[in-house]
Structures are given as structure tokens and as C-alpha cells.
Design an enzyme around this catalytic site. Structure first.
Site, PDB file in Angstrom:
ATOM      1  N   THR A  50       0.774  -1.310  -0.051  1.00 13.66           N
ATOM      2  CA  THR A  50       0.044  -0.054   0.032  1.00 13.66           C
ATOM      3  C   THR A  50       0.877   1.313   0.074  1.00 13.66           C
ATOM      4  O   THR A  50       1.887   1.329   0.829  1.00 13.66           O
ATOM      5  CB  THR A  50      -0.987  -0.134   1.129  1.00 13.66           C
ATOM      6  OG1 THR A  50      -1.393  -1.390   1.505  1.00 13.66           O
ATOM      7  CG2 THR A  50      -1.935   1.002   1.174  1.00 13.66           C
ATOM      8  N   VAL A  51       0.507   2.290  -0.771  1.00 12.90           N
ATOM      9  CA  VAL A  51       1.018   3.475  -0.762  1.00 12.90           C
ATOM     10  C   VAL A  51      -0.190   4.597  -0.411  1.00 12.90           C
ATOM     11  O   VAL A  51      -1.102   4.584  -1.222  1.00 12.90           O
ATOM     12  CB  VAL A  51       1.557   3.850  -2.111  1.00 12.90           C
ATOM     13  CG1 VAL A  51       2.317   5.452  -2.277  1.00 12.90           C
ATOM     14  CG2 VAL A  51       2.474   2.888  -2.685  1.00 12.90           C
TER      15      VAL A  51
END
Lengths: 237, 249
Positions: free
Chosen positions: B36-37
Site C-alpha cells: 500500500t502507498v
């Protein structure tokens, strides 16, 4: 009559010129004379040396008329594209940078001194001087052209930071007028362009309405006028 | 809910009968399956955080950076194929550099996002190129204030208050929506992003991860930089504490 001084009217046009740009509290005022000369012949006595690049950025041109026109045409074109991409008006700094990139990269072929002035919402009124070699310098005021030699001392004394629009306008008109009095390559009328948050205003000061300086002689009526008068009296006024 | 695009998914220059380009959708899957970013826009700047899944215990902490500085005033967090992401970052750096050389001012973030998006889109137009298998979250601070953009493999780019890509993006977006970003400073934002990333990390399914964070805000003098060590540690502690609280319920 000197033989070599009588100009070939097809010779390169140079703008002897006096050009000025000053900042005041709220914007900038650009001023210029209107003489374009070819040697001793005045090719255009009412030229407009203050040229528009965008709605909010104008330049004063000096030096070779052809060179300064072509540079301003290129920069106007680049700025137009830039404005479309950006979606908002270009800043004065960007306009000045484009001018100096052209001036510097083509310094061997160009002979033009340019003063870039305008207003944008980030920095307000700004003046950038771009003389012959392509240096760029942001200044509170800038002077250029052959007539500017006579104005350095004048500005040292008369320039103040944070002037009102009226004060700045009067300063510019007085300065151009003084330079016209002393510089043979400057003359004609004085044009000014004021740029601020509200927009752009052009003003025009006819040559014969400018103040007279030291040893300048008042204009006399032309003999041609009195010949047509009802009662021709020579040198009546 | 992926449909098999049999026959219509062999080339990025082929549309399916229902108007989809499957190759681009497959490229997006590469992004969806990565760590995840998260990016958020606080009142005084941007915070970007990455859940960097560690492939091997032998990797040095701090290596394989997922957040890169593009220019003094901007940076991007990359999700998806790392090598593809590197290309995008290189292009962004080049665009920023050329812009400043030509126009004499740092590239406005909106312009940078447009250029990156154009470049990513370009690679979806020719059969002899493949789409980028990575998406980026671009954050920067220019004279118009802090701005956050997200660029997807399709070449689409939007401006956001908060954005998330990768495995935990649904959960992350839900958490971001709960935050009151316009009242938050970046200092507080860093803590919140850490909590979100720790929160969406799936212990069961994924290996361990390393938290990577950067910011560009008034406190960092509008320069894009890694979040200072002390604050990063504080954020990690707060995130772990918040997890334990949740488990305890």
C-alpha cells in the site's frame, strides 16, 4: 553636406532610443521615446517601442529594430503556448527568462537590449533588465538605449522606493524627456504603459507638450503657416 | 470481478467489444497487488507513506526505497513493478529539470503531474510498448500551496486530498475519509498515515514490512525529504499502540 552621413534608407534600422521601466507600489510603468533612425535619417518618428507579450507582460525594445522584433515575436509565441498548458497567465519572471535564453544563446548574432515589465499575482509588479550579452537582472527600475547614458545620475537622485502611480508616471515622462533633449538618437513622443492588478493603460505625451530643459528653445510658428494667413506679418509671434 | 478478455487482451492497441482495453486493466492489477502507498494533503503540506513488503530477511533496512524526490519541492511514492516505477521517477526528474531550465522557475506541481500522466499514457498507445505496471502518488508544494496527485497505469491523473493505491487501498481510503485533513498539520498527519498503514497491513497474508515515509511541508521548508527519524519512531510507536488497542477490543 557630408556624403557618408546621408543614410541609405534601406540600411538596417536601429532604435537609438531611450527606454525605462520602473516599479511602484502596485505595479510597473514602462516608458520609451519614439525615434527609429537609419544613420541620420529618422525612419519612424512615432514608433511604438513598448510591445505586448501577454495580457500582463510588456517589453521595451532597444538596439536593432529587426532583432528586438523577432525576439519579442518568438517569446510571445512561447508564452502563448505556456499559458495554455499552465491554464493561467504566465509570470513576468518566466517571460524574462525566455527573453534572456534567446538573447544569450544568440549573442553573436543579436544586438538588442530589452526591458521586461509586468504584473502577476504571485510577485506583483516586476522589472527585469536584459542588456546586450543576455544577462538577466531583476531591478526596482531599469534604463536602456543610447539615451539612458544621460539618466544614470538623474535616477540616482530622483528614484525612490514605493512611489505612487502618479509619482512614477511623472518620473518616467521627465526622464525620457531629459534624455530626448540630450541624445540625438532619441526623440519624437513619449509613450508609457502602466501595468497593475487592474490591467494595462497606455498613455501618450506629444513631443511639443513636454517641458523645456536647459537651453532648449520654444517652438516657433512655421513660416508656412503665416503665408496662408489673411494678414501675413513675418515673425509676428 | 475480473472477466476473461479472451482474444481481446493480447495487445494494448485492441479494444474489447464493451470498450475496454484489457492490457491496461491487467497493468492496474500489478499495482493492486503491491504494498500500500498512502498520500494525504494536510493544511501545511503533504505526507506520503509506503508499506514496503520485505521479500527477504537478508535485505538491509532502508534499501529498495519506494519514495523518491523528483525535485526540491516534490516527491513520489511508487506502487507496482519497481523497475517500471523507476522509469517514471526518472522521467519526472527530467521533466522538472528541463522546465526549470527553460522557464526559470520550479515546475508547478499541476504541470508535473500532467507531464507524468502524459508519459504514462503514451505507453498505452503503441503495440510495441507495454503499459507501466506501476502507479504513483505525487506530492509537492509550490507557489499555489501543497498539492497531491495520483497517476494510474492508464495515464489518468487526478488531484486528491487523500489517496491510496496497492493491496490495502480500500481500507486505507476508508480511514483517510475519517480524518479531518484541513485542520491537521503534517506533524499530526505523519502519525495518522503510520496508523493507517499499520492498520491495513495483513499479518496473516503478507510478510513483514518496513514503513517508509516522507513529507513536504512548511516545517521542512517546503523541501521534499524523509520524515525525521525521531518523528518516524514516534509515529511507529503510536501506530503499534493503536493496533494493540484495536486488538484489545
Amino acid at each position: 553636406m557630408d556624403h557618408d552621413a546621408t543614410a541609405d534608407v534601406n540600411a538596417p534600422h536601429s532604435m537609438g532610443t531611450t527606454i525605462i521601466g520602473v516599479t511602484y507600489n502596485g505595479g510597473v510603468i514602462l516608458g520609451a521615446d519614439s525615434r527609429t533612425s537609419t544613420g541620420l535619417y529618422v525612419a519612424n518618428r512615432a514608433s511604438d517601442k513598448i510591445t505586448q507579450l501577454t495580457d500582463n507582460v510588456y517589453i521595451c525594445r532597444s538596439g536593432s529594430a529587426a532583432d528586438s522584433q523577432i525576439v519579442s515575436d518568438y517569446v510571445r509565441y512561447f508564452l502563448h503556448q505556456h499559458t495554455i498548458q499552465l491554464g493561467q497567465p504566465a509570470t513576468v519572471k518566466v517571460a524574462a527568462n525566455l527573453v534572456r535564453l534567446l538573447s544569450y544563446s544568440n549573442k553573436n548574432m543579436l544586438q538588442t537590449g530589452i526591458i521586461v515589465g509586468g504584473w502577476d499575482k504571485y510577485e506583483g509588479g516586476k522589472i527585469y533588465g536584459i542588456p546586450l550579452g543576455g544577462t538577466i537582472l531583476e531591478q526596482p527600475f531599469a534604463i536602456g538605449g543610447s539615451g539612458s547614458s544621460y539618466l544614470y545620475g538623474f535616477f540616482d537622485q530622483a528614484w525612490k522606493e514605493g512611489m505612487t502611480q502618479e509619482e512614477a508616471e511623472q518620473l518616467v515622462v521627465k526622464a525620457v524627456s531629459l534624455a530626448i533633449a540630450r541624445d540625438g538618437a532619441s526623440g519624437g513622443v513619449v509613450r508609457t504603459v502602466t501595468i497593475n492588478s487592474e490591467g494595462v493603460t497606455r498613455k501618450f505625451y506629444p513631443g511639443d507638450q513636454l517641458a523645456l530643459w536647459h537651453e532648449e528653445v520654444e517652438a516657433h510658428n512655421s513660416l508656412l503657416d503665416i503665408l496662408n494667413a489673411s494678414n501675413p506679418e513675418p515673425m509676428s509671434t | 470481478m475480473s472477466s476473461i478478455g479472451t482474444g481481446y487482451d493480447l495487445s494494448v492497441t485492441t479494444f474489447s467489444p464493451d470498450g475496454r482495453v484489457f492490457q491496461i486493466e491487467y497493468a492496474a492489477k500489478a499495482v493492486d497487488n503491491s504494498g500500500t502507498v498512502v498520500g494525504i494533503k494536510c493544511k501545511d503540506g503533504i505526507v506520503i507513506g509506503v508499506e514496503k513488503l520485505i521479500a527477504s530477511k537478508m535485505m538491509l533496512p532502508g534499501s529498495n526505497r519506494r519514495i523518491h524526490s523528483v525535485h526540491r519541492h516534490s516527491g513520489m511514492g511508487v506502487a507496482g513493478l519497481a523497475a517500471d516505477g523507476r522509469q517514471i521517477v526518472a522521467r519526472a526528474k527530467s521533466e522538472a529539470h528541463n522546465y526549470e531550465n527553460t522557464y526559470g522557475e520550479p515546475i508547478p506541481i499541476k504541470e508535473l503531474a500532467d507531464r507524468v500522466a502524459s508519459y504514462v499514457h503514451l505507453c498505452t498507445l503503441y503495440w510495441w510498448l507495454r503499459p507501466f505496471g506501476s502507479g504513483v502518488i505525487l506530492g509537492g508544494y509550490d507557489r499555489d500551496g501543497p498539492q497531491l496527485y495520483m497517476v494510474e497505469p492508464s495515464g489518468v491523473s487526478y488531484r486528491y486530498f487523500g489517496a491510496a493505491i496497492g493491496k490495502g487501498r480500500q481500507a486505507a481510503k476508508t480511514e483517510i475519509e475519517k480524518l479531518k485533513l484541513s485542520d491537521m498539520t503534517c506533524r499530526q498527519g505523519v502519525i495518522e498515515v503510520a496508523k493507517i498503514i499499520y492498520g491495513v497491513h495483513d499479518e496473516a497474508k503478507d510478510k513483514t514490512f518496513e514503513l517508509e515515509m516522507s513529507w513536504v511541508c512548511d516545517e521542512s521548508n517546503r523541501q521534499h525529504q524523509k520524515v525525521p527519524e525521531a518523528l518516524l519512531e514516534e509515529a511507529k510507536e503510536a501506530a503499534k499502540a493503536a493496533l494493540e488497542e484495536m486488538d484489545a477490543d
